[in-house]
Write an enzyme that holds these catalytic residues in place. Sequence first.
Site, PDB file in Angstrom:
ATOM      1  N   PRO A   2       0.822  -1.213   0.000  1.00  0.00           N
ATOM      2  CA  PRO A   2       0.000   0.000   0.000  1.00  0.00           C
ATOM      3  C   PRO A   2       0.857   1.264   0.000  1.00  0.00           C
ATOM      4  O   PRO A   2       1.674   1.467   0.885  1.00  0.00           O
ATOM      5  CB  PRO A   2      -0.791  -0.108   1.313  1.00  0.00           C
ATOM      6  CG  PRO A   2      -0.544  -1.483   1.829  1.00  0.00           C
ATOM      7  CD  PRO A   2       0.735  -1.938   1.242  1.00  0.00           C
ATOM      8  N   GLU A   3       0.667   2.086  -0.997  1.00  0.00           N
ATOM      9  CA  GLU A   3       1.298   3.400  -1.017  1.00  0.00           C
ATOM     10  C   GLU A   3       0.200   4.406  -0.703  1.00  0.00           C
ATOM     11  O   GLU A   3      -0.931   4.032  -0.427  1.00  0.00           O
ATOM     12  CB  GLU A   3       1.929   3.660  -2.401  1.00  0.00           C
ATOM     13  CG  GLU A   3       3.053   2.693  -2.718  1.00  0.00           C
ATOM     14  CD  GLU A   3       4.382   3.380  -3.020  1.00  0.00           C
ATOM     15  OE1 GLU A   3       4.559   4.566  -2.670  1.00  0.00           O
ATOM     16  OE2 GLU A   3       5.243   2.724  -3.618  1.00  0.00           O
TER      17      GLU A   3
END
Length: 268
Positions: A2-3
């Site tokens: 997850p960014e």
Amino acid sequence: MPELPEVETTLRGLRPWLLGSTITEVQVRQPALRWPVVKNLPDLLIGQVIVCMGRRAKYLLIKLQQGSLLIHLGMSGSLRLLLADEIWRKHDHIEMVLHTGKRLRYHDPRRFGSWSWATGDHYQLAKLGPEPLSKQLNGEYLYKKARGRMVPVKNFIMSSDIVVGVGNIYAAESLFSAGIRPDRSAGRISLKRFCILSEHIKNVLGSAIDQGGTTLRDFVDSSGEPGYFKQQLQVYGRHGKACRVCNAALKLQRLGQRSTVFCSRCQK
DNA sequence: CTTTCAGCCTGACGGC
DNA sequence: TGCCGTCAGGCTGAAA
């Protein structure tokens, strides 16, 4: 992994279902996350109403009447909203049950994520730089911060005290579209090129968030993962392959223990 | 002050 | 087939 866009998408997917709900039950099956989960978390949360939800950098912030939860998804974390009780899968670590019957379940194989509790400020947020999509991030700001810095510009824009939310993927993509070599010293980049770079950071992250919005419809009871953005990656994970712009073979380099892909013809 | 680097953790993957 | 090494990644804190 997850960014920032994934975290923002998760927030937007969860917020309508959680806001205003009362927490009726909390289960922590695996407290050994990035930092140990506070032992009496259920006591701290049960009976409280979720009054506000937000995001800062890659952290999700859930404010209660008293205190707040700060959640980081780490490398492999995800939050899933369940409509009813469900079998616990491997690596499901925490569940929060709401008075509506909805359940928020945290899944994280690598346990690099975290659930932190604080009654006041969270120390993790104390020294963070500006949000990339805010107007505080601009060419002048980056140029000023880069004076005297010899670090490669890729490491520079990935430093959370400079600007938050630019991870390995988006750093490589932003530098490619800005035409800047990732190994160039931050202090040797002109104001004009920093202006171009900050615009590209905003575009890359902004369009990923926009695309994430299209997956929100299916967020509830789905895998919980907003899904990889269909946005075509120009360089990340493509070393050895042809540059989509000039056809030259993309090169691989290690900068600060991170693999970095770039085009030596397009990026100067 | 700046920069570098180990450590946290599991699953996927390649070589043998 | 299975074992072993390597890699992936954000963030912290210690060392240089």
